[in-house]
Design an enzyme around this catalytic site. Structure first.
Site, PDB file in Angstrom:
ATOM      1  N   ARG A 136       0.811  -1.228   0.000  1.00 43.03           N
ATOM      2  CA  ARG A 136       0.000   0.000   0.000  1.00 43.03           C
ATOM      3  C   ARG A 136       0.840   1.271   0.000  1.00 43.03           C
ATOM      4  O   ARG A 136       0.388   2.309  -0.435  1.00 43.03           O
ATOM      5  CB  ARG A 136      -0.983  -0.013   1.179  1.00 43.03           C
ATOM      6  CG  ARG A 136      -2.203  -0.855   0.857  1.00 43.03           C
ATOM      7  CD  ARG A 136      -3.151  -0.978   2.022  1.00 43.03           C
ATOM      8  NE  ARG A 136      -2.627  -1.868   3.033  1.00 43.03           N
ATOM      9  CZ  ARG A 136      -3.287  -2.211   4.130  1.00 43.03           C
ATOM     10  NH1 ARG A 136      -4.472  -1.715   4.356  1.00 43.03           N
ATOM     11  NH2 ARG A 136      -2.747  -3.032   4.995  1.00 43.03           N
TER      12      ARG A 136
ATOM     13  N   GLY B  75     -13.059  -0.902   8.678  1.00 38.15           N
ATOM     14  CA  GLY B  75     -13.768   0.380   8.754  1.00 38.15           C
ATOM     15  C   GLY B  75     -14.471   0.729   7.443  1.00 38.15           C
ATOM     16  O   GLY B  75     -15.637   1.153   7.448  1.00 38.15           O
ATOM     17  N   THR B  76     -13.782   0.552   6.341  1.00 35.33           N
ATOM     18  CA  THR B  76     -14.348   0.888   5.025  1.00 35.33           C
ATOM     19  C   THR B  76     -15.579   0.028   4.749  1.00 35.33           C
ATOM     20  O   THR B  76     -16.633   0.529   4.344  1.00 35.33           O
ATOM     21  CB  THR B  76     -13.285   0.631   3.923  1.00 35.33           C
ATOM     22  OG1 THR B  76     -12.096   1.336   4.267  1.00 35.33           O
ATOM     23  CG2 THR B  76     -13.780   1.057   2.558  1.00 35.33           C
TER      24      THR B  76
ATOM     25  N   ASP C 259     -14.013  -5.431  -2.152  1.00 36.22           N
ATOM     26  CA  ASP C 259     -12.804  -4.611  -2.009  1.00 36.22           C
ATOM     27  C   ASP C 259     -11.584  -5.512  -2.157  1.00 36.22           C
ATOM     28  O   ASP C 259     -11.703  -6.745  -2.062  1.00 36.22           O
ATOM     29  CB  ASP C 259     -12.802  -3.937  -0.618  1.00 36.22           C
ATOM     30  CG  ASP C 259     -12.006  -2.638  -0.606  1.00 36.22           C
ATOM     31  OD1 ASP C 259     -11.296  -2.359  -1.585  1.00 36.22           O
ATOM     32  OD2 ASP C 259     -12.092  -1.908   0.405  1.00 36.22           O
TER      33      ASP C 259
ATOM     34  N   LYS D 218     -17.008   9.662  -2.734  1.00 35.66           N
ATOM     35  CA  LYS D 218     -16.745  10.395  -1.484  1.00 35.66           C
ATOM     36  C   LYS D 218     -16.719  11.894  -1.776  1.00 35.66           C
ATOM     37  O   LYS D 218     -16.006  12.338  -2.670  1.00 35.66           O
ATOM     38  CB  LYS D 218     -15.391   9.973  -0.912  1.00 35.66           C
ATOM     39  CG  LYS D 218     -15.396   8.575  -0.318  1.00 35.66           C
ATOM     40  CD  LYS D 218     -14.026   8.218   0.233  1.00 35.66           C
ATOM     41  CE  LYS D 218     -14.011   6.775   0.684  1.00 35.66           C
ATOM     42  NZ  LYS D 218     -12.671   6.274   0.917  1.00 35.66           N
TER      43      LYS D 218
HETATM   44  C1  R5P Z   1      -7.725   0.950   0.324  1.00 32.50           C
HETATM   45  O1  R5P Z   1      -7.255   1.585  -0.619  1.00 32.50           O
HETATM   46  C2  R5P Z   1      -8.044  -0.502   0.213  1.00 32.50           C
HETATM   47  O2  R5P Z   1      -8.542  -0.813  -1.062  1.00 32.50           O
HETATM   48  C3  R5P Z   1      -9.040  -0.932   1.255  1.00 32.50           C
HETATM   49  O3  R5P Z   1     -10.260  -0.243   1.044  1.00 32.50           O
HETATM   50  C4  R5P Z   1      -8.535  -0.635   2.640  1.00 32.50           C
HETATM   51  O4  R5P Z   1      -7.249  -1.167   2.825  1.00 32.50           O
HETATM   52  C5  R5P Z   1      -9.469  -1.198   3.683  1.00 32.50           C
HETATM   53  O5  R5P Z   1      -8.985  -0.856   4.935  1.00 32.50           O
HETATM   54  P1  R5P Z   1      -9.875  -0.952   6.229  1.00 32.50           P
HETATM   55  O6  R5P Z   1     -10.450  -2.344   6.270  1.00 32.50           O
HETATM   56  O7  R5P Z   1      -8.915  -0.695   7.357  1.00 32.50           O
HETATM   57  O8  R5P Z   1     -10.927   0.094   6.125  1.00 32.50           O
END
Ligand code: R5P
Length: 280
Positions: free
Chosen positions: A88, A213-214, A206, A180
């Site tokens: 990332r 959280g997302t 995803d 967003k």
């Molecule tokens: C972000 O760019 C990734 O695609 C995921 O959305 C992110 O890593 C999800 O992170 P979390 O589960 O902590 O919200």
């Protein structure tokens, strides 16, 4: 040809061995009392295929040692990294930072003839390698799992839209993504434009679920908009803390991940997709 199964994804290594009709090599992997890793390949191998994640940190050292040991006994060493940890940080966001995705590539390719990455966070990560790299896409396998179960695939952000589109094409349904909009410095509005989700069966897809959280936010918003049912899926399920429980509590019918990281939610195997690349 033999598969060397690192500690991180034994189920994937096993599935791959079965599909490709090759054996898993006899390898000892131990930890010394101080936590340092020890590996030993206990047989002759001409072509080694190592399956190991670069996540969490201790698996990175194990990968490097497996690569070193394999290089000493085999003529060819291919490395499959199911989940490319450190992917990332793929650019400099702020001056003074390291580019971890690039540094990992440099280290991995030292003892590899070729590398396969499964849905790295960004495609351009492949360019950090100077050795041949194949990218494996697990989206078709996830989409097959959801065939007939959902009416639309939703990406939690624009970055994941390509996955939603591909999955929707395979499933034969619609797709969309959350947009967003920044309302103030600490308030972000997330909404789906041009799609009525009421009474629809939705899949939120995803690449990574980390803290969850997302995914939770996306589930809550779709529930507010009266979706009939919501499924949550990802390629790489890190599920930090109790992210999985909190996602389920947010109101999703099922949580699905692949076997790149082995968890109770690894209901989809990427082995077939990886095997296709190895047969090329
Ligand atoms: C972000 O760019 C990734 O695609 C995921 O959305 C992110 O890593 C999800 O992170 P979390 O589960 O902590 O919200």
């Amino acid at each position: 040809m033999k598969i060397i199964a690192g500690s991180s994804s034994p189920m994937l290594a096993k599935n791959l061995a079965r599909i490709m009709s090759v054996e898993i090599a006899d390898v000892s992997i131990k930890r010394f009392p101080d936590g340092e890793c020890y590996v030993k390949i206990n047989e002759e191998i001409d072509h080694a295929i190592i399956v190991q994640n670069t996540y969490p940190d201790e698996n990175i050292v194990e990968l490097f040692l497996l690569q070193d040991a394999a290089r000493r006994v085999a003529n060819k060493v291919d490395v499959i990294i199911p989940y490319y940890g450190y992917g990332r940080q793929d650019k400099i966001f702020e001056s003074g930072e390291a580019i971890s995705a690039e540094k990992m590539a440099r280290l991995i390719e030292q003892d590899a003839d070729s590398i396969i990455l499964i849905n790295p966070h960004k495609e351009h990560i492949r360019n950090f390698f100077t050795k041949p790299v194949e990218l494996c896409d697990a989206v078709p396998a996830v989409a097959e799992y959801f065939k007939g179960k959902v009416d639309a695939v939703i990406a939690p952000d624009k970055g994941a839209l390509y996955m939603a589109k591909k999955a929707a094409e395979i499933i034969g349904c619609g797709y969309n993504h959350f947009e967003k909009t920044r309302i103030s410095s600490n308030e972000v509005k997330m909404e789906i434009k041009d799609m009525d989700v009421e009474d629809k069966r939705l899949l939120i897809l995803d690449d990574i679920i980390s803290t969850g959280g997302t995914m939770r936010k996306a589930i809550e918003l779709l529930k507010e908009q009266k979706a009939a049912s919501i499924y949550a899926a990802c390629i790489h399920g890190l599920f930090i803390g109790n992210a999985d429980e909190r996602i389920l509590q947010a109101g999703c019918s099922e949580l699905v991940a692949t076997d790149t990281i082995e968890t109770a939610y690894s209901k989809v195997s990427v082995a077939k997709e990886v095997a296709k690349l190895l047969r090329l």
